[in-house]
Structures are given as C-alpha cells and as structure tokens.
Design a protein around this motif. Structure first.
Motif, PDB file in Angstrom:
ATOM      1  N   GLY A  28       0.805  -1.212   0.000  1.00  0.00           N
ATOM      2  CA  GLY A  28       0.000   0.000   0.000  1.00  0.00           C
ATOM      3  C   GLY A  28       0.839   1.265   0.000  1.00  0.00           C
ATOM      4  N   LEU A  29       1.996   1.228   0.657  1.00  0.00           N
ATOM      5  CA  LEU A  29       2.853   2.408   0.741  1.00  0.00           C
ATOM      6  C   LEU A  29       3.720   2.596  -0.498  1.00  0.00           C
ATOM      7  CD1 LEU A  29       4.138   4.767   2.305  1.00  0.00           C
ATOM      8  CD2 LEU A  29       5.666   3.094   3.393  1.00  0.00           C
ATOM      9  N   TRP A  30       4.198   1.511  -1.079  1.00  0.00           N
ATOM     10  CA  TRP A  30       5.216   1.565  -2.117  1.00  0.00           C
ATOM     11  C   TRP A  30       4.934   2.543  -3.256  1.00  0.00           C
ATOM     12  CZ3 TRP A  30       9.850   1.423  -3.852  1.00  0.00           C
ATOM     13  CH2 TRP A  30      10.125   1.232  -5.200  1.00  0.00           C
ATOM     14  N   PRO A  31       3.789   2.504  -3.923  1.00  0.00           N
ATOM     15  CA  PRO A  31       3.624   3.391  -5.090  1.00  0.00           C
ATOM     16  C   PRO A  31       3.680   4.870  -4.731  1.00  0.00           C
ATOM     17  CG  PRO A  31       1.551   2.312  -4.538  1.00  0.00           C
ATOM     18  CD  PRO A  31       2.607   1.645  -3.729  1.00  0.00           C
ATOM     19  N   TYR A  32       3.161   5.238  -3.574  1.00  0.00           N
ATOM     20  CA  TYR A  32       3.145   6.655  -3.176  1.00  0.00           C
ATOM     21  C   TYR A  32       4.512   7.092  -2.665  1.00  0.00           C
ATOM     22  CZ  TYR A  32      -1.783   5.523  -3.423  1.00  0.00           C
ATOM     23  OH  TYR A  32      -3.017   5.081  -3.849  1.00  0.00           O
ATOM     24  N   TYR A  33       5.141   6.238  -1.886  1.00  0.00           N
ATOM     25  CA  TYR A  33       6.456   6.556  -1.345  1.00  0.00           C
ATOM     26  C   TYR A  33       7.487   6.659  -2.467  1.00  0.00           C
ATOM     27  CZ  TYR A  33      10.670   6.163   1.534  1.00  0.00           C
ATOM     28  OH  TYR A  33      11.892   6.382   2.133  1.00  0.00           O
ATOM     29  N   ALA A  70       7.021   7.268  -5.683  1.00  0.00           N
ATOM     30  CA  ALA A  70       6.765   8.439  -6.526  1.00  0.00           C
ATOM     31  C   ALA A  70       7.264   9.715  -5.844  1.00  0.00           C
ATOM     32  CB  ALA A  70       5.278   8.542  -6.839  1.00  0.00           C
ATOM     33  N   MET A  71       7.006   9.836  -4.534  1.00  0.00           N
ATOM     34  CA  MET A  71       7.435  11.029  -3.797  1.00  0.00           C
ATOM     35  C   MET A  71       8.957  11.131  -3.746  1.00  0.00           C
ATOM     36  SD  MET A  71       6.743  11.888   0.234  1.00  0.00           S
ATOM     37  CE  MET A  71       7.581  10.374   0.723  1.00  0.00           C
ATOM     38  N   VAL A  72       9.618  10.038  -3.365  1.00  0.00           N
ATOM     39  CA  VAL A  72      11.075  10.061  -3.238  1.00  0.00           C
ATOM     40  C   VAL A  72      11.740  10.264  -4.597  1.00  0.00           C
ATOM     41  CG1 VAL A  72      13.090   8.696  -2.573  1.00  0.00           C
ATOM     42  CG2 VAL A  72      11.037   8.670  -1.145  1.00  0.00           C
ATOM     43  N   THR A  73      11.200   9.654  -5.640  1.00  0.00           N
ATOM     44  CA  THR A  73      11.775   9.803  -6.973  1.00  0.00           C
ATOM     45  C   THR A  73      11.644  11.242  -7.467  1.00  0.00           C
ATOM     46  OG1 THR A  73      11.343   7.484  -7.526  1.00  0.00           O
ATOM     47  CG2 THR A  73      11.652   9.010  -9.355  1.00  0.00           C
ATOM     48  N   LYS A  74      10.505  11.865  -7.212  1.00  0.00           N
ATOM     49  CA  LYS A  74      10.318  13.249  -7.635  1.00  0.00           C
ATOM     50  C   LYS A  74      11.303  14.186  -6.935  1.00  0.00           C
ATOM     51  CE  LYS A  74       6.985  17.040  -7.796  1.00  0.00           C
ATOM     52  NZ  LYS A  74       5.614  17.509  -7.493  1.00  0.00           N
ATOM     53  N   ILE A  75      11.415  14.040  -5.624  1.00  0.00           N
ATOM     54  CA  ILE A  75      12.353  14.882  -4.882  1.00  0.00           C
ATOM     55  C   ILE A  75      13.782  14.581  -5.315  1.00  0.00           C
ATOM     56  CG2 ILE A  75      13.245  15.406  -2.583  1.00  0.00           C
ATOM     57  CD1 ILE A  75      10.418  14.857  -1.511  1.00  0.00           C
ATOM     58  N   GLY A  76      14.054  13.288  -5.579  1.00  0.00           N
ATOM     59  CA  GLY A  76      15.383  12.907  -6.024  1.00  0.00           C
ATOM     60  C   GLY A  76      15.780  13.557  -7.338  1.00  0.00           C
ATOM     61  N   ARG A  77      14.820  13.681  -8.262  1.00  0.00           N
ATOM     62  CA  ARG A  77      15.121  14.347  -9.537  1.00  0.00           C
ATOM     63  C   ARG A  77      15.538  15.796  -9.312  1.00  0.00           C
ATOM     64  NH1 ARG A  77      10.540  11.559 -11.700  1.00  0.00           N
ATOM     65  NH2 ARG A  77       9.258  13.420 -11.326  1.00  0.00           N
ATOM     66  N   GLU A  78      14.910  16.437  -8.352  1.00  0.00           N
ATOM     67  CA  GLU A  78      15.236  17.827  -8.058  1.00  0.00           C
ATOM     68  C   GLU A  78      16.628  17.963  -7.452  1.00  0.00           C
ATOM     69  OE1 GLU A  78      12.207  19.216  -5.448  1.00  0.00           O
ATOM     70  OE2 GLU A  78      10.565  18.892  -6.863  1.00  0.00           O
ATOM     71  N   ARG A  79      17.051  16.933  -6.728  1.00  0.00           N
ATOM     72  CA  ARG A  79      18.300  17.042  -5.970  1.00  0.00           C
ATOM     73  C   ARG A  79      19.430  16.186  -6.532  1.00  0.00           C
ATOM     74  NH1 ARG A  79      16.176  17.400   0.329  1.00  0.00           N
ATOM     75  NH2 ARG A  79      14.585  18.986  -0.066  1.00  0.00           N
TER      76      ARG A  79
END
Length: 345
Positions: free
Chosen positions: A250-255, A257-266
């Motif tokens: 249940g957590l995996w798809p949201y977590y 997506a969030m971490v990957t998006k922030i990771g692209r920024e950083r």
C-alpha cells in the motif's frame, strides 16, 4: 526499567489523490488535515505536528492556522509544527503565532524550529541562500530570548535590533515548549544543547541506531553547558495496515513516486524496490507494517536511542485520505498501547 514515551504523528500536508488518482485541491487537503487531527486526538495520540512548505505538492504554508482549526475541535492532543523554517521567518512573529495557538488550545502548543530541507521559502520571502547558516543562528538566538517572556534587548545583522521590547501574548504556563529539529549534523546537535532546548532527530534513512552517538553528544553537551536535562524525540516516516504485506504494497507506489520526484530535483537516483525493502526491514528508517511489526520497531528505536518521543510521519506523497485515516487509527488504538507494553510503561 519502564520507559515513558510520547507517541505522536507528523505530516507535511502532502497533496493527496482521489479515488481516480487525481490530485485533490489544496483546500480540500487542508480540510482533510483537520479531520486527521481530530481522529488522532480521539485515538489517544500525544502530539500532532504539521510541517511548513511552499510548493505545489504540499498544501500547508501556514501550519499555525491549521493547528488552530484542529485545536478548536480537540481537547487533549498537543499541537505543533514539523518544522517551522525559522531562517526565512521573523522570530517575533513565529513566537507570537505559537503563543496565540497555546492560548486558544489551553496550553497544548509547541514548536519545532529548523532550517528546513526545502529552500523555496528563501526567495519567496526575500532571503539569500548564502546566509543559510547565519540566518538560522541569529534568529534562533533571538527566539531563545523571547522564550524567557522578559523584555528583549537583541542586536544582529539579519533583522532590526530590539531594545527592552516586550512581546505578546504571554504564554500562560511561563514558556513555550520549543524543540530544535536536526537532520544529523554534530554542529546542530551541540547548538540545540547550547540553548538548552529539546532535540528532535529527523531519521529518514538508514538504521535509527546509528543516531545514538548524536544523542550521547547532545547529553554531554547539555552537561558541559550547564543546562538541565531535555528530552530527545525521533521523527520517521511510516504506514500501518492490517498486515505487513498490505502495508508494504500500500505504501510503495506513493512513497516511491514522492522520493523519486524529490530525487530528480536534488540529483538522487530513483529509489529501487530493493532499497525500499531494506528501509522497511528491521534496521531501516521506514516504520511500515502490521501493528505488531511497527510497534516492535518503534520500541527498538526508542531503546536504542533513549528517546522520549516518537513521531510517525504518516503522510506519504499522494496516498489517499482514507488510507491515512486508517493508518492513524491503527497507530493510536493498536500500535501505541503495544509500544508502551513493550517498553514496560
């Protein structure tokens, strides 16, 4: 020996999705946050923290306003920030807002001050990033003076000076409970001890036990500065469901997506499922699983660090409101009692 532990929740007001996967309006997310706070109070949790951000994927830029709305519908739960970006705000106004929240909540307000892991607030409010350290150091010094509730005389370079200035409203109990949020630098730990303020560790990756040297450093520094004992808190992300499999899936798809998006920024690489499973395992920083799994992991972290509070960051990217409510309810009604049982308290 039995340990006394406070158990709370934190959220950054992540913009959530509806049943069709569409982002909800930020206004709707704010209303949902109030409902989540009311539920946290109902199920007996000790604290709810709401973070400050200034970007489209987070709905909360004024935590104190949301917390005040929750205060009006609750009776017991303590309410605070997670964190307030003091560097790009005015210490006097921050103090006044939380002192006001303390008054209307009948003494339940607290504030966690930090430099923030996002920097959008700096250009938004006209601050230079090359003053990142100086802004926080000076403003924290002024905030510490405000906590005395005596007339303040202060001089610095980042704002106008004050001369015998009284600041209102006064906090009824005599002081506003104030934590320093730290990501894990020794300098930040020693700074918190120097001001004699409680320490909140943000543990978002790796084994919580690796932060034990920071806790030891903090207590040594308190002693060397001649300050009184202060509590240590832990903030970590997680999600509670009926079974371990339901929680992790249940957590995996949201977590991710969030971490990957922030990771692209950083400039970080995308998170892999293997890395996710490591963090969700016994030695990782993700407190995800069935109630018994999460309870045992929290108890282990509390014992390893000698912590006095654990705050679960229950919001995880676009995870829907209904899942967040379910996680809060399981955390309050099943996990929290089990943690206290495991700690012998």
């Amino acid at each position: 020996m039995a340990r006394t532990i406070e158990l709370g929740i934190d959220t950054f007001g992540d913009v959530t999705q509806d049943g069709d996967g569409r982002p909800l309006p930020q206004a709707r997310v704010l209303r949902d946050l109030v409902e989540q706070g009311v539920l946290a109070d109902k199920v007996g949790l000790d604290f709810m923290g709401i973070g400050e951000h200034h970007r489209e994927d987070f709905a909360v830029s004024a935590p104190e306003v949301v917390l005040a709305a929750i205060a009006g519908k609750t009776e017991r739960i303590r309410l605070g920030s997670a964190v307030t970006v003091l560097s790009s705000d005015d210490p006097v106004r921050v103090y006044q807002r939380f002192a006001t929240l303390d008054g209307i909540s009948n003494g339940r307000a607290e504030v966690i001050l930090g430099r923030g892991s996002f920097t959008e607030s700096f250009p938004l409010f006209g601050y230079r990033l090359d003053q990142y350290e100086e802004l926080f150091e000076e403003k924290l010094g002024l905030f510490a003076e405000l906590l005395t509730q005596r007339p303040v005389t202060w001089t610095g370079r980042t704002r106008e000076s004050l001369t015998a200035q009284s600041v209102y409203p006064l906090v009824e109990s005599g002081t506003l409970r104030t934590w320093i949020g730290v990501g894990g630098s020794p300098e930040s730990v020693v700074r918190a001890a120097g001001y004699g303020l409680p320490l909140m560790l943000a543990i978002i990756g790796g084994s919580p036990a690796r932060f034990a040297p920071f806790v030891e450093l903090y207590h040594r520094a308190l002693e060397q500065y001649g300050k009184a004992w202060q509590p240590v808190g832990v903030h970590s992300p997680g999600y509670v469901a009926e079974t371990d499999e339901q929680a992790r899936e249940g957590l995996w798809p949201y977590y991710s997506a969030m971490v990957t998006k922030i990771g692209r920024e950083r400039g970080w690489p995308p998170i892999t499922r293997e890395r996710y499973e490591q963090e969700a395992g016994p030695d990782g920083a993700l407190f995800v699983g069935a109630p018994e799994t999460v309870a045992r992991k929290i108890a282990a972290a509390v014992n390893a660090l000698g912590a006095d509070r654990f705050d679960l960051k229950y919001s995880n990217g676009a995870m829907p409101h209904e899942q967040l409510l379910s996680s809060i309810e399981l955390y309050g009604t099943v996990v929290a009692p089990r943690v206290r049982e495991l700690l012998g308290g």
